[in-house]
Design an enzyme around this catalytic site. Sequence first.
Site, short mmCIF file in Angstrom:
data_model
loop_
_atom_site.label_atom_id
_atom_site.label_comp_id
_atom_site.label_asym_id
_atom_site.label_seq_id
_atom_site.Cartn_x
_atom_site.Cartn_y
_atom_site.Cartn_z
N SER A 131 86.01 39.93 9.40
CA SER A 131 85.71 40.18 8.35
C SER A 131 86.77 41.13 7.35
CB SER A 131 84.40 41.25 8.31
OG SER A 131 83.48 40.20 9.14
N GLY A 338 58.26 20.67 20.01
CA GLY A 338 57.62 21.35 21.35
C GLY A 338 58.80 21.18 22.18
N GLU A 362 83.48 31.49 7.31
CA GLU A 362 83.77 31.97 5.80
C GLU A 362 83.20 32.89 5.22
OE1 GLU A 362 84.71 28.56 3.32
OE2 GLU A 362 85.37 27.33 5.07
N THR A 364 80.50 36.49 7.00
CA THR A 364 79.12 36.42 7.76
C THR A 364 78.20 36.66 6.66
OG1 THR A 364 79.58 38.82 8.06
CG2 THR A 364 80.02 37.42 9.83
C1 LIG Z 1 83.55 27.98 14.26
C2 LIG Z 1 84.34 28.95 13.83
C3 LIG Z 1 85.38 28.35 12.74
C4 LIG Z 1 86.15 29.20 12.05
N1 LIG Z 1 87.20 28.63 11.46
C5 LIG Z 1 87.96 29.81 10.71
C6 LIG Z 1 88.96 29.08 10.16
O1 LIG Z 1 89.64 27.88 9.99
N2 LIG Z 1 89.94 29.88 9.66
C7 LIG Z 1 89.93 31.32 9.76
O2 LIG Z 1 90.87 32.05 9.24
N3 LIG Z 1 88.73 31.91 10.31
C8 LIG Z 1 88.02 30.78 10.98
N4 LIG Z 1 86.88 31.41 11.59
C9 LIG Z 1 86.71 32.90 11.67
C10 LIG Z 1 85.55 33.57 10.85
O3 LIG Z 1 85.70 33.42 9.52
C11 LIG Z 1 85.12 34.89 11.53
O4 LIG Z 1 84.63 34.75 12.64
C12 LIG Z 1 84.27 35.66 10.64
O5 LIG Z 1 84.94 35.85 9.27
C13 LIG Z 1 83.79 36.91 11.13
O6 LIG Z 1 84.78 37.63 11.92
P1 LIG Z 1 84.81 38.15 13.04
O7 LIG Z 1 84.44 37.08 14.17
O8 LIG Z 1 86.09 38.77 13.39
O9 LIG Z 1 83.57 39.23 13.25
P2 LIG Z 1 83.76 40.99 12.94
O10 LIG Z 1 84.42 41.03 11.58
O11 LIG Z 1 84.12 41.53 13.99
O12 LIG Z 1 82.08 41.21 12.50
C14 LIG Z 1 81.24 41.53 13.50
C15 LIG Z 1 79.92 41.91 12.93
O13 LIG Z 1 80.05 42.98 11.98
C16 LIG Z 1 79.53 42.69 10.70
N5 LIG Z 1 80.45 43.28 9.84
C17 LIG Z 1 81.81 43.48 9.75
N6 LIG Z 1 82.25 44.20 8.51
C18 LIG Z 1 81.00 44.42 7.95
C19 LIG Z 1 80.81 45.09 6.87
N7 LIG Z 1 81.74 45.57 6.08
N8 LIG Z 1 79.70 45.54 6.49
C20 LIG Z 1 78.67 44.98 7.35
N9 LIG Z 1 78.71 44.14 8.39
C21 LIG Z 1 79.94 44.07 8.73
C22 LIG Z 1 79.62 41.21 10.76
O14 LIG Z 1 78.92 40.65 9.74
C23 LIG Z 1 79.46 40.73 12.10
O15 LIG Z 1 78.03 40.75 12.14
C24 LIG Z 1 86.02 30.64 12.21
C25 LIG Z 1 84.97 31.38 13.20
C26 LIG Z 1 84.07 30.30 13.77
C27 LIG Z 1 82.91 30.77 14.51
#
Ligand SMILES: Cc1cc2nc3c(=O)[nH]c(=O)nc-3n(C[C@H](O)[C@H](O)[C@H](O)COP(=O)(O)OP(=O)(O)OC[C@H]3O[C@@H](n4cnc5c(N)ncnc54)[C@H](O)[C@@H]3O)c2cc1C
Length: 378
Positions: A131, A338, A362, A364
Amino acid sequence: MNLTFTDEQQAAQETARELAEKKLMPLAAKLDATEDFPEAAVAELAELGLLGMMTPEKYGGAALDAVGYALSLIEIARADASVAVTLSVNNLVAGSIGEWGSEAQKERYLPKLNTPAGLGAFALTEPHAGSDAKAIRTRAERKGDHYVLDGEKTWITNATHAGTFIVMAVTDPAARARSISAFVVEGKTKGMTIGKAEPKMGQRASHSCPVFFSGCKVPAENMLGPEGAGLKVALSALDSGRIGIASLSVGIIQACLDEMVSYAKERQAFGKPIGDLQAIQWMIADTAVDLEAAKALTLMTACKKAAGEAVSELAATAKLFASEAANRAAYRAVQVFGGYGYSREYRVERLYRDARVLTLYEGTSEIQRLVIARSRLK
Ligand SMILES: Cc1cc2nc3c(=O)[nH]c(=O)nc-3n(C[C@H](O)[C@H](O)[C@H](O)COP(=O)(O)OP(=O)(O)OC[C@H]3O[C@@H](n4cnc5c(N)ncnc54)[C@H](O)[C@@H]3O)c2cc1C
């Protein structure tokens, strides 16, 4: 806003529906089980001109607008969400090059993105920065007529099969908000290695992998957009990408509703079809409401995008609503089935797993809310 569809948009939707029903649906469960990349499906999509769906004709694309794209993606996602996400990432990459690329970059990469060999991948996320995209650390250091990339990306969808990567990297660590630039990096460039695909809960035929850069030389002319504009490139890509994920969500809701309706007519309990029970009818009704609302929001956003309007807030709204609605729909679909809904023998079990990631990638749901609230508070 006009929500009647043009002949072209309807033709694209019908082509996608036919492919989805005849070729994708029969294979989806098998590909989910084996986690094999849908190579045949990607080849078919290329053959039908659906890989570079929104790419201008000048570069060999189908030149569909965002509405035609959304309608087609909904059909494909209804059959197989893994294929749909593969396609949506490819379009996100082509769209970014179309928007930010030089003429030479467009001529070189857009035709390739219409082919399986040139498939697109978008590399922003890093192990410590999802994020918080500004916190990425992958470095791109200028050395003569090249940049040298060092660092690590994670979760990069399509990476195992991609020929065209957009990679975000830090070009000037001191420049704070403008420290990041975007690069087009060709697949198999020396110094770039693709790690093992993540073992995923759902959308298992789509491969998401770590990508490692070590002394990876990229020609300076492969910078996409101006130096320091990397975050802008990423955010504009995600605006379009979110229309894709909203469409994917609508396809999954439609699939859940299809399954619920047909099972409710067939399954008997207490001497009558479960569809006669009000509890089941309400789940079907709530899912139909979610479907129509998610579809309307998604197509309205696509319509505005096609008209050239700014859609950041609306794309976040559509993605948030549709992805949460898809999870509600998948929950209800399993409930209507079920115990059978919990068996891998039934499609709703896969839909439940496939829906889960929609509120994560893309951006959360929390990040979509942030985008929407910031826009309203501005
Ligand atoms: C199947 C899959 C495919 C993907 N494909 C790609 C891709 O092709 N290219 C690419 O670059 N990325 C890709 N991603 C990565 C994806 O975009 C990230 O997983 C996503 O942006 C969340 O980042 P994170 O997993 O590091 O979670 P974090 O950012 O660590 O978030 C953890 C939690 O904290 C919350 N949080 C974080 N910051 C805030 C805030 N400011 N306010 C409130 N809540 C917050 C989040 O909502 C979440 O609940 C993919 C992910 C998955 C699972």
